[in-house]
Design a protein around this motif. Sequence first.
Motif, mmCIF file in Angstrom:
data_model
loop_
_atom_site.group_PDB
_atom_site.id
_atom_site.type_symbol
_atom_site.label_atom_id
_atom_site.label_comp_id
_atom_site.label_asym_id
_atom_site.label_seq_id
_atom_site.Cartn_x
_atom_site.Cartn_y
_atom_site.Cartn_z
ATOM 1 N N VAL B 209 0.857 -1.192 0.000
ATOM 2 C CA VAL B 209 0.000 0.000 0.000
ATOM 3 C C VAL B 209 0.893 1.243 0.000
ATOM 4 O O VAL B 209 1.975 1.233 0.581
ATOM 5 C CB VAL B 209 -0.932 0.037 1.230
ATOM 6 N N PRO B 210 0.450 2.329 -0.658
ATOM 7 C CA PRO B 210 1.298 3.523 -0.715
ATOM 8 C C PRO B 210 1.350 4.244 0.620
ATOM 9 O O PRO B 210 0.383 4.239 1.380
ATOM 10 C CB PRO B 210 0.625 4.391 -1.780
ATOM 11 N N PHE B 211 2.479 4.873 0.868
ATOM 12 C CA PHE B 211 2.666 5.597 2.127
ATOM 13 C C PHE B 211 2.971 7.070 1.847
ATOM 14 O O PHE B 211 2.197 7.950 2.188
ATOM 15 C CB PHE B 211 3.778 4.928 2.928
ATOM 16 N N PRO B 242 -1.805 8.161 1.363
ATOM 17 C CA PRO B 242 -2.916 7.197 1.288
ATOM 18 C C PRO B 242 -4.287 7.828 1.077
ATOM 19 O O PRO B 242 -5.208 7.156 0.651
ATOM 20 C CB PRO B 242 -2.863 6.490 2.643
#
Lengths: 341, 300
Positions: B209-211, B242
């Motif tokens: 997941v992107p941070f 996010p």
Amino acid sequence: MKRISLFILYFIILHSSLFILTSCVQEDEYDNSCRGNFEALWKLMDEHYCFFGYKQLELGVDWREVHRRYAGRVNEKMNNEQLFEVLAEMIGELKDGHVNLSASFDYGRNWSFYQEYPANYNDSIVSLYLGHDYSIASSLKYVILEDNIGYVRCESFADGIGDGNVSMMLNSLAACSGIIIDVRNNGGGQLNYAHTLASHFTNEKVLFGYICHKTGKGHDDFSKPVAQYLEPANSGIRWQKPVVVLTNRRCYSACNDFVNCMKHCANATIIGDHTGGGSGMPFNSELPNGWGVRYSAVVHYDAEMRHTEFGIDPDIFVEMSGADTDMNKDTFIEKARTMLN
Amino acid sequence: MLLSSLCAFSQEIKNFAFPDSVEERRVPPAIKPIPPVEEINGLNEDIYGQLEQIEHLRHVVAPLPSIHSTMIGVGHANVLDSYLAPYNYTGTNFRFQLESLRITSGGNQRQSQLDVNGALLENRVGNTNAYSAGARYAMTWYYVNEIKEHLRIGYGPEASAYIGVTYVNRSGNNPANAHSDIMLNLAGMANYDFTLWGKKYNLTYQLAVPFLGIAYSPNYGQSYYETFVLWNLDHNLLFANPFNMPSLRHRLLLDIPVGRRGSTVRIGYVGQFNQSTFNNLKFHSYTHDFMIGYTKTFIR
């Protein structure tokens, strides 16, 4: 280290849960019905069209009032042709040649920018001036007239015009005492081709306008206007003698921008009729039923931050004379030749 | 003399315990040279079992495997790019993944992956085509914990770079839109070994997941003429997080041993849910792909 590991683990779990529970990035979907297509078109224009403020000022167009007026004309018993007619009429209220609706059976448009005015152009007569031995450099057709005036016919900016094309053409016309660039009936094309041609007629960097785009859905959500400059051509020949640009109401879009640029060139004179305008760079989109929609999205202003959506005045107004036409003479070209001689 | 040294050695073995945490495992225990088996004949029988454990430990610490895999896949794509059109385009997606996974000395993992996809799309009435393509390179560092026998979980940071484009087959000043980002993501994985019909299988689940990062997007109504001809930039490089990029990429893989030692056939599912809301523009690309490929294990 353990804390970082736990943070990463918790973040992943939290983020994944949030993603699953809440966040699907979607647009409002409209039904592929008469009502759905009507609402989709109205909303698309409402959120993206760039001239609502100006059109309200100039034409009194209130887009919400337009919705109220046309919504009553849409019902589910309509066939495609009837729906198309209503939708095309609705966007026609904007009187913008860049606003179109396209289906496989028709093309919705409002071309009042030239249809309500004299043509001021006769293709057969122009062909007589060009003769049979004219040269062609990309979309530029050119010939030297008997009185040593160069005549350049530019019908479109859709095909590539490079510095090489323009320089070779100007080199061929170098002995002429002046040239005429006839852009009548030029409906536009690529802006950079128009600017390339214009750049051979200035020796200085000149401000010719401003450009801005929409930044949000509101009618007044615009970016800060950015100045646009016409730079002298880096390579090739720059024309130092007089040049006359011939215009009529069908000079539209990129051609309108070319005329705007040439107005700022020292040796250029614009002769003819008011141009058609079309200063909004068009974007394309579509409706739920697949019909294409085109709309103005990016605004061009002139150097004084005025809209050129409804055209640019020439330096000298000219109208085609019936007497000249009867003698197979083009009043615009003859006027330009008189000026250049 | 020999007897006393053997007794001391035996005591050391009895006191030996397997490390519980990753930190402990990163520093391998000092192993004394093992005396020839003939010298310990006649001693406690249990010592043979403990010697085998030491031998096993020596192999775990020394050779570090590197797993290389190549996969191709096909599936479904659903793309929305409101810069081009406010509707979903759907169609067939093709995917290619090239990956290298290295087990580091502490039992952790370092994964590098090239992920390329292309999709043939059309609008819901089927009268306009679109094409979407993208490539992402990602490097992931997993800190691995063995939580149960044969079951490991890992989590860690991932650095990725992505470039992609969506093209709609109609003329105009906005026929295509580019997407690009450089991101720090957070990644997790679970890995399970099991034996079936006498063969060892491996099941892996990975998620990212992107941070934080930087992403490119045109502004709401900004033309590419302004961006790339005039170089009038307007909020085109954006801080990604996010909330404006609620995305998720995950995959489930099964390694089936075949042929030579260290080779497996890999089958699996790759699901990517890339989304963004930059400059009032909405974008999503949902893809689901069935993948097939092979892996090879090399010992460094």
